[in-house]
Structure formats: structure tokens, C-alpha cells
Design an enzyme around this catalytic site. Structure first.
Site, mmCIF file in Angstrom:
data_model
loop_
_atom_site.group_PDB
_atom_site.id
_atom_site.type_symbol
_atom_site.label_atom_id
_atom_site.label_comp_id
_atom_site.label_asym_id
_atom_site.label_seq_id
_atom_site.Cartn_x
_atom_site.Cartn_y
_atom_site.Cartn_z
ATOM 1 N N ALA A 94 56.083 28.301 40.478
ATOM 2 C CA ALA A 94 55.976 28.422 39.018
ATOM 3 C C ALA A 94 54.600 28.888 38.543
ATOM 4 O O ALA A 94 54.466 29.305 37.394
ATOM 5 C CB ALA A 94 56.285 27.066 38.368
ATOM 6 N N TYR A 95 53.581 28.831 39.387
ATOM 7 C CA TYR A 95 52.231 29.186 38.922
ATOM 8 C C TYR A 95 51.943 30.686 38.963
ATOM 9 O O TYR A 95 50.991 31.141 38.360
ATOM 10 C CB TYR A 95 51.157 28.489 39.777
ATOM 11 C CG TYR A 95 51.186 26.980 39.782
ATOM 12 C CD1 TYR A 95 51.851 26.264 38.795
ATOM 13 C CD2 TYR A 95 50.519 26.268 40.778
ATOM 14 C CE1 TYR A 95 51.874 24.877 38.814
ATOM 15 C CE2 TYR A 95 50.525 24.880 40.796
ATOM 16 C CZ TYR A 95 51.212 24.194 39.821
ATOM 17 O OH TYR A 95 51.218 22.826 39.843
#
Ligand SMILES: NC(=O)c1ccc[n+]([C@@H]2O[C@H](COP(=O)([O-])OP(=O)(O)OC[C@H]3O[C@@H](n4cnc5c(N)ncnc54)[C@H](OP(=O)(O)O)[C@@H]3O)[C@@H](O)[C@H]2O)c1
Length: 322
Positions: free
Chosen positions: A57-58
Site C-alpha cells: 500500500a505504500y
């Protein structure tokens, strides 16, 4: 750098771990380039940091992959995560494997040291343990990952309900837990059990916004005093945490925040997030400094020990605080 054994994983890890998410995202969050982010990771590695925590997700896995080309693979401990749509039922396990394969590709490696389920809620825990973990353990047997971990959704689960269950189950070798000067409840709810069960801990939220942005602290203090959870003088004081900064104490609130978590029994690795090379050096120095003076620690426990869920800001637009 100082190194510790990460619970029963046996991995030797630096007490300071570079967080590749949070608001900074290695500087990408504040407009820096990918090349600068790669350089920041290499600076951390040069200073002895060997644990890098990223996540699908980063959007920083490819940057981590590029940075670690500079060192032998076995010299770094890579932790990454799969963020799974909530309530996905039978698709969740196959999505987790797809996420693992994508992480391996983006990181340019053939194994992940610690593969974590990202931001698991109490109501999603049974599915994580009974449906997703068994499938990931089969991937572990194929060599794609070394250890399974789980991270809590701090802002939605400030009482650590999910982790209170996870630390009793054998599948998770590592847990990621939120703990800081104004959110201290992991001391009684989580750490005694991770110590007893030799589960490795990665510490998040040491500073976040609340201790790096004075206006964020001021807002939190005025809300807490309005709810009578704190004495009114804290909201009125021009520098409410100034008592921590003195000749025999910390040089800044941020330094105090890192030193506070670093020496808590049960904490293995303190993750710090930054996109700033000077902050990186300062934070490593803070994490290697001695504990805060006893009087300051007692004041923090007395003032804030009863609080829960303060300052656990999720990144914009992302539920569950990845
Ligand atoms: N549920 C989850 O799985 C979850 C949730 C949260 C975090 N995490 C992990 O934990 C890591 C750490 O969390 P975090 O990013 O919130 O880190 P943090 O270290 O608690 O706080 C970082 C914030 O403080 C600032 N800062 C750092 N050092 C500073 C200094 N010396 N002086 C002034 N400001 C400073 C940073 O801005 P600058 O860029 O300006 O330094 C950034 O805004 C994340 O990267 C991620 O890996 C996981």
C-alpha cells in the site's frame, strides 16, 4: 547501531528500523524524488539500519528493491505487508498470495523476511488466522517468506483487541504495535504476552504527527482537556511537553518520543519514518541514547498513562492507518 534478536524469528535486527510508509513515505509524501528516497535508504543502511518496513500500500517497494541492490541480500531484513479488502471472504487468501508475489517482484527478491497482514481489525482476525494464514504458511514452505506477521489498525483498534488475540496464536512470529508517550496501553495489553511467547515486535507511531507538528499536539490537548481527560494547564501551556527538554533529559520533543519507546520492555525494533537525511541521523542518535530520566518517565506515566487512541492519525484517504 545496536542489534537485538527479533523474538523467536532469531533474526538479528537493528533497534532502529526504517519505516517506508507513514506520511513521509521516504520523502515521496513531501515531494522528494525516487532517487532521493533510494539515497535515504542507503544512508540508513550505511548507519547500520538493517530492517526496512514497507508495504504494497505504500508504493515504496520498488524503491526498497533498488536501494538494497547495494548490499548482499542476507544483510537486510525486509518486512512488507498485504493490505486486503475487508470482508473479502474466500477471495482473501488468493489475494494475499497475489500480493506476496507482486511484492517479491517489486522488491526484486526471492524471499520476504517478514510478511505481514496489514491493519487487521478485530472482526477480521478469525479470517486472517483461519483462512489467510494457512495459505501463506504453504507459501512459506515454498521459501517465499520466512516469517508471518500481523499489524494492527491502530486508529480503529486503540485497545489492541486484535493483537490481544494474535499474540496467543502460534502463526504470527512478529507483530506491529502502536505505542507512544500519549498512548501507552500496549505496556499492559500487549508486551507482557509478546515477551512470554517470544514474539518479535515492531513499534509504530512513536512520533507520527502528534510529536512532530506542534499544532497537532495543541489540538489533541485541547480536545482531551475539554473531555476532562487531562488537566487544563496542559492545553494552556505554551510548551506543554517542555518539561522533557532539559540538560539531563532530551534535546527535543521528537528525541524524547523516540527515546521513550525505545527502552520499553518488549519493544524490539522502533520504526521511524522520514524523508529527511538530517532527521534520519538525529533519529538514529535518539534511538541509541539512554532512557529518559526516571523522573520524566514517571511524569509521562502519571500524566498520560490512562489515555488511549491519541494521535494515531491514518494517512489521508486510507482507512485503518497503513
Ligand atoms: N498499520 C500499520 O501497518 C502501520 C501504521 C503506521 C505506521 N506503520 C509503519 O511504521 C513506520 C513509522 O511510522 P511513521 O511514519 O508515522 O513514523 P514516525 O517516526 O512515528 O513519525 C514520522 C513523522 O515525524 C517526522 N519526523 C521524523 N523524524 C523527525 C525529526 N527528527 N524531527 C522532526 N520531525 C521528524 C516525519 O517527517 P519528516 O519526513 O519531515 O522527517 C514524519 O512526518 C511507517 O513508515 C510504517 O513502516 C505501519
Amino acid at each position: 547501531m545496536e542489534y537485538k534478536t527479533l523474538g523467536r524469528t532469531g533474526l538479528q535486527v537493528s533497534v532502529a528500523g526504517l519505516g517506508c510508509g507513514g506520511f513521509s513515505r521516504l520523502g515521496l509524501g513531501t515531494g522528494k524524488s525516487k532517487a532521493e528516497a533510494v539515497a535515504l535508504i542507503r544512508q540508513a543502511l550505511d548507519l547500520g539500519v538493517n530492517l526496512l518496513d514497507t508495504a504494497a500500500a505504500y508504493g515504496t517497494e520498488e524503491i526498497v528493491g533498488e536501494a538494497i541492490k547495494a548490499v548482499p541480500r542476507e544483510n537486510v531484513v525486509i518486512a512488507t505487508k498485504a493490505w486486503l479488502p475487508r470482508g473479502d471472504g474466500r477471495h482473501a487468501a488468493e489475494r494475499a498470495v497475489t500480493s506476496l508475489d507482486n511484492s517479491l517482484r517489486r522488491l526484486g527478491t526471492d524471499y520476504i523476511d517478514v510478511f505481514q497482514l496489514h491493519g487487521v481489525l478485530p472482526q477480521g482476525y478469525a479470517e486472517a488466522r483461519d483462512v489467510i494464514a494457512p495459505v501463506l504458511l504453504a507459501e512459506k514452505a515454498k521459501g517465499k517468506l520466512r516469517h508471518l506477521g500481523v499489524t494492527e489498525a491502530a486508529s480503529e483498534d486503540p485497545e489492541h483487541e486484535m493483537l490481544e488475540r494474535a499474540v496467543e496464536d502460534e502463526v504470527w512470529d512478529v507483530v506491529m504495535v502502536a505505542f507512544h508517550m500519549m498512548h501507552q496501553n500496549a505496556r499492559t495489553k500487549v508486551f507482557p504476552r509478546t515477551i512470554a511467547n517470544r514474539i518479535g515486535t515492531l513499534l509504530m507511531f512513536a512520533v507520527r504527527n502528534i510529536f512532530s507538528r506542534p499544532e497537532r499536539l495543541a489540538t489533541a490537548l485541547s480536545e482531551l482537556t475539554a473531555r476532562r481527560e487531562l488537566p487544563r494547564w496542559l492545553a494552556l501551556a505554551p510548551n506543554p511537553l517542555g518539561f522533557l527538554v532539559h540538560e539531563r533529559g532530551a534535546a527535543s520533543i521528537v528525541e524524547a518520543a523516540y527515546r521513550f519507546v525505545r527502552h520499553e520492555p518488549g519493544v524490539d525494533v522502533v520504526l521511524f519514518g522520514t524523508g529527511d537525511p538530517e532527521h534520519l541521523c538525529a533519529n538514529i542518535a535518539s534511538l541509541l541514547a539512554p532512557p529518559l530520566p526516571t523522573a520524566d518517565r514517571l511524569t509521562l506515566a502519571k500524566l498520560f498513562g490512562h489515555l488511549s487512541g491519541v494521535g494515531l492519525d491514518p494517512p489521508w484517504g486510507m482507512p485503518g492507518s497503513p
